[in-house]
Design an enzyme around this catalytic site. Structure first.
Site, mmCIF file in Angstrom:
data_model
loop_
_atom_site.group_PDB
_atom_site.id
_atom_site.type_symbol
_atom_site.label_atom_id
_atom_site.label_comp_id
_atom_site.label_asym_id
_atom_site.label_seq_id
_atom_site.Cartn_x
_atom_site.Cartn_y
_atom_site.Cartn_z
ATOM 1 N N HIS A 242 0.807 -1.222 0.000
ATOM 2 C CA HIS A 242 0.000 0.000 0.000
ATOM 3 C C HIS A 242 0.841 1.274 0.000
ATOM 4 C CE1 HIS A 242 0.651 0.384 4.380
ATOM 5 N NE2 HIS A 242 0.392 -0.908 4.444
ATOM 6 N N HIS B 8 7.697 6.462 5.088
ATOM 7 C CA HIS B 8 6.901 6.011 3.950
ATOM 8 C C HIS B 8 6.276 7.230 3.295
ATOM 9 C CE1 HIS B 8 4.059 6.140 7.364
ATOM 10 N NE2 HIS B 8 3.212 6.593 6.449
ATOM 11 N N HIS C 217 2.909 8.931 0.631
ATOM 12 C CA HIS C 217 1.562 8.867 0.075
ATOM 13 C C HIS C 217 1.520 9.799 -1.128
ATOM 14 C CE1 HIS C 217 -0.039 6.842 3.722
ATOM 15 N NE2 HIS C 217 0.868 7.581 4.350
ATOM 16 N N GLU D 238 -1.748 13.617 2.111
ATOM 17 C CA GLU D 238 -2.811 13.298 3.062
ATOM 18 C C GLU D 238 -3.315 14.562 3.752
ATOM 19 O OE1 GLU D 238 -3.024 8.881 3.984
ATOM 20 O OE2 GLU D 238 -1.533 9.695 5.381
ATOM 21 N N HIS E 85 6.174 10.803 5.420
ATOM 22 C CA HIS E 85 5.993 10.643 6.863
ATOM 23 C C HIS E 85 7.222 9.938 7.445
ATOM 24 C CE1 HIS E 85 1.317 10.666 6.348
ATOM 25 N NE2 HIS E 85 1.859 11.881 6.274
ATOM 26 N N THR F 64 -2.583 7.175 9.969
ATOM 27 C CA THR F 64 -3.486 7.430 8.839
ATOM 28 C C THR F 64 -3.839 6.152 8.072
ATOM 29 O OG1 THR F 64 -1.670 7.925 7.299
ATOM 30 C CG2 THR F 64 -2.590 9.771 8.576
ATOM 31 N N THR F 65 -3.515 5.004 8.651
ATOM 32 C CA THR F 65 -3.965 3.710 8.130
ATOM 33 C C THR F 65 -4.477 2.897 9.314
ATOM 34 O OG1 THR F 65 -1.732 2.776 8.354
ATOM 35 C CG2 THR F 65 -2.338 3.657 6.190
#
Length: 307
Positions: A90, A117, A119, A129, A142, A225-226
């Site tokens: 992901h 990681h 996004h 995000e 992040h 956020t996951t």
């Protein structure tokens, strides 16, 4: 027209009925591959329906200046990472095994770097995000830290302030960012989910801006956020973006999710702020500037007074 209406009704029914037990991003969802999209993440983990969720939209004019939000001190960020970069299905993630840590910035103690990681959107389009005044940037980094006294993320998440995440926006530039070439080269080798490759010739310092350009940032309390969306995160979101070329940003969309779909738009939509406050650094500077302005006005007024 009637056929189009029927298609729309079918798709709406599909989104409502085709759900699974696993979480996914909106870009992954279809009836052939049912999963819980972000608005239904609470079915995968009830924490995701909490009242202090992340990310959020930061409205700058509503943020509160806080003089306690001093500049950070970054320790061992200049050391080579020497780790694997992995397509975890992901996102891309690098687990850090060095002694890099951060303190200052009104953190109660040093926080050690655990992993980072990213996004992103679709082929360099909007994908961050967090947003600022409704603006969504192409990508967001992040860097996840945990309190120095904890040995793993699971233990840190049991502490309401156990995790500190530094968030950085990306903006598109005309020329490529040469400091990011090690990452760009590496992700070309991990397009398939579950694959990894060594990340060489890179430090955390290369990823972010020089410390002197990192004094302006926002602060609030939020969550992962996951899923599991645990509300144990001190969020720091820096104002000044990192610049990558369009071509560099597009490389991330060539990766693939664990269901083999193109890894695009792997971001969670912004969540309600509810009763939380968002603070910004520079409170001391604002106060000092105001005092200086008043003093200057007083001096000018005094000079203009008749004898």
């Amino acid at each position: 027209m009637q056929q189009h209406l029927i298609q729309c009704i079918f798709l709406a029914s599909c989104l409502k009925l085709c759900t699974g037990s696993e979480w996914c991003y909106e870009s992954q969802h279809n009836c052939g591959s049912p999963c819980n999209v972000p608005e239904k993440w609470g079915h995968a983990n009830e924490n995701c329906f909490g009242n202090a969720q992340s990310p959020i939209n930061i409205v700058h004019r509503k943020t509160l200046p806080d003089e306690r939000l001093t500049p950070f001190q970054f320790k061992y960020y200049q050391h080579s990472i020497e780790a694997l970069i992995k397509n975890n299905g992901h996102s891309v993630q690098v687990n850090l095994n060095k002694d890099a840590y951060v303190n200052g910035g009104h953190l109660e103690m040093p926080y050690k770097a655990l992993q980072f990681h990213l996004h992103w959107g679709r082929n360099g389009g909007p994908g961050s995000e967090h947003t600022v005044d409704g603006e969504q940037y192409p990508m967001e980094l992040h860097i996840v830290h945990i309190k120095e006294k904890y040995s793993n993320l699971e233990d840190a998440l049991k502490d309401s302030t156990g995790v500190a995440v530094l968030g950085f926006f990306y903006e598109e530039s005309i020329s490529p960012n040469r400091k990011y070439e090690p990452i760009i080269k590496a992700i070309r080798n991990i397009t398939a989910p579950g694959t990894n490759t060594p990340l060489v010739d890179l430090s955390l310092e290369q990823l972010i801006l020089p410390p002197e350009n990192m004094t302006n940032y926002y602060r609030y309390l939020g969550s992962l956020t996951t899923p599991g969306c645990t509300e144990a995160v001190i969020w720091t979101v820096f104002e000044k973006p990192i610049y990558l070329s369009k071509e560099q940003l597009q490389e991330f969309s060539k990766l693939r999710f664990k269901d083999d779909k193109p890894m695009m738009a792997n971001f969670r939509p912004v969540q309600p702020l509810n009763n939380r406050k968002v603070y910004r650094s520079g409170g001391a500077v604002v106060v000092a500037s105001a005092i200086l302005l008043v003093a200057s006005i007083a001096m000018v007024t005094g000079l203009s007074q008749p004898d």
